[in-house]
Design a protein around this motif. Sequence first.
Motif, mmCIF file in Angstrom:
data_model
loop_
_atom_site.group_PDB
_atom_site.id
_atom_site.type_symbol
_atom_site.label_atom_id
_atom_site.label_comp_id
_atom_site.label_asym_id
_atom_site.label_seq_id
_atom_site.Cartn_x
_atom_site.Cartn_y
_atom_site.Cartn_z
ATOM 1 N N ASP A 70 0.519 -0.874 -0.206
ATOM 2 C CA ASP A 70 -0.352 -0.325 -0.451
ATOM 3 C C ASP A 70 1.055 1.194 0.334
ATOM 4 N N ASP B 281 7.646 3.578 3.621
ATOM 5 C CA ASP B 281 8.207 2.329 4.212
ATOM 6 C C ASP B 281 8.360 0.966 2.792
ATOM 7 N N ASP B 282 6.980 1.219 2.054
ATOM 8 C CA ASP B 282 6.895 0.570 1.372
ATOM 9 C C ASP B 282 7.616 0.702 -0.351
ATOM 10 N N ASN C 297 -2.625 2.437 3.285
ATOM 11 C CA ASN C 297 -2.209 4.169 3.875
ATOM 12 C C ASN C 297 -2.272 5.376 3.141
ATOM 13 N N LEU D 9 3.138 -6.064 2.599
ATOM 14 C CA LEU D 9 2.974 -5.016 3.688
ATOM 15 C C LEU D 9 1.741 -3.829 3.479
ATOM 16 N N GLY D 10 0.806 -4.525 3.155
ATOM 17 C CA GLY D 10 -0.256 -3.836 3.635
ATOM 18 C C GLY D 10 -1.499 -4.408 4.121
ATOM 19 N N ASN E 12 -1.517 -2.324 9.637
ATOM 20 C CA ASN E 12 -2.403 -3.202 8.441
ATOM 21 C C ASN E 12 -3.462 -3.621 8.892
ATOM 22 N N ASP F 55 7.982 -2.238 6.630
ATOM 23 C CA ASP F 55 7.845 -3.028 5.244
ATOM 24 C C ASP F 55 9.987 -3.287 4.874
HETATM 25 CA CA CA Z 1 2.648 -0.755 4.323
#
Ligand code: CA
Length: 354
Positions: free
Chosen positions: A15, A19-20, A44, A129-130, A172, A276
């Motif tokens: 997302d 950091d993603d 995010n 990651l989300g 998340n 992430d």
């Molecule tokens: Ca994320």
Amino acid sequence: MPVTSGPTPLIIDCDTGIDDGLALLYACASPGAEIVAVTCTAGNVDARQVAQNTRAVLELAGRTDVEVALGREVPLARELITTPETHGPLGIGWAELPPTSMPLSARHSADLIVEEARRRPGGITLVTLGPLTNVALAVLREPELPRLLGRLVIMGGAYRVPGNTTPVSEWNIHVDPEAAQVVFRAWMSAIGRDASVPRALALGLDVTERARLLPGHLAALGRRAGTDGAALEARVRSAEGPAPANPVLRYLADSLRFYMEFHAKADGFYGAFIHDPLVVAVALDETLARATPVAVDVEVAGEVAAGQTVADWRGLWQRSPNADVAAEVDAGAFLDRLVDRLGGLAARAAGVAS
Ligand code: CA
Ligand code: BDR
């Protein structure tokens, strides 16, 4: 994790998010990663902006060949919430990236995940990651997904520590708890049917908050890229710092300055938890973390505890563990690796020998 020779085939569901974005760059900079595709989820920022950011970051890394897909744009059962105060109005902090020329895949994220898992049974590592919206849809479409994947690696949850969004929930999971519940329960049933199905590897705040990126890391990264490290550190500390000519370094400094300003207000230090990228690093090299098998479920209906990841540490449910929950991580080794790889990526972007 299956024994493979050669790079690890990754699908990254994200997302993007500061950091993603860093995690995508880390994957692009890792010789051990084969990025099969990136699937986008709302979190995010809204899903369309995530797809824009994801492609722009991949383009920055020179990876216009990667397939990027979009899926369902809202959580399974709730209204979407986003977090501009953490990641900036567009999800990339103070950075600006040119509009992307990369197309969006014609495939729905959930279909992509299922099709690729079927195409390479046991071969794909799916890293999330989300929020887990896409993975929930994928496993609802293909209940054998846990068996078809090599490994599911999740950034999500707070297992023995407080949450970062409510006292008990991590972002998340909080955005789409119903999806998280579908995913953890699907792994539970698949393992119940076949004990050889790999458990999900879950990295929650317990370990991701140990990955603290500080301005000094930017100085080292700038030096690794063959530039003036002090200047890059000055830029991550203040917009008055000199703007790097190198596009990767400029993106890193300007996105991370926003993230560090946020952490200074929210967490009391000028730096950033880089959740992430740590999770991508562990997906590529599980020796960076130590995890404990445990049965995990997700609260969706609680008055005060919705979004809590509940881990049965004492085995009271008498269910087989569906997750390996990370308890320890070698944050120092990870941060050194991140500095080296992203510095190398920046050097290559500038045409400097690396
Ligand atoms: Ca994320
Ligand atoms: C997670 O929340 C998001 O804001 C970050 O990108 C990370 O994936 C940490 O709770």
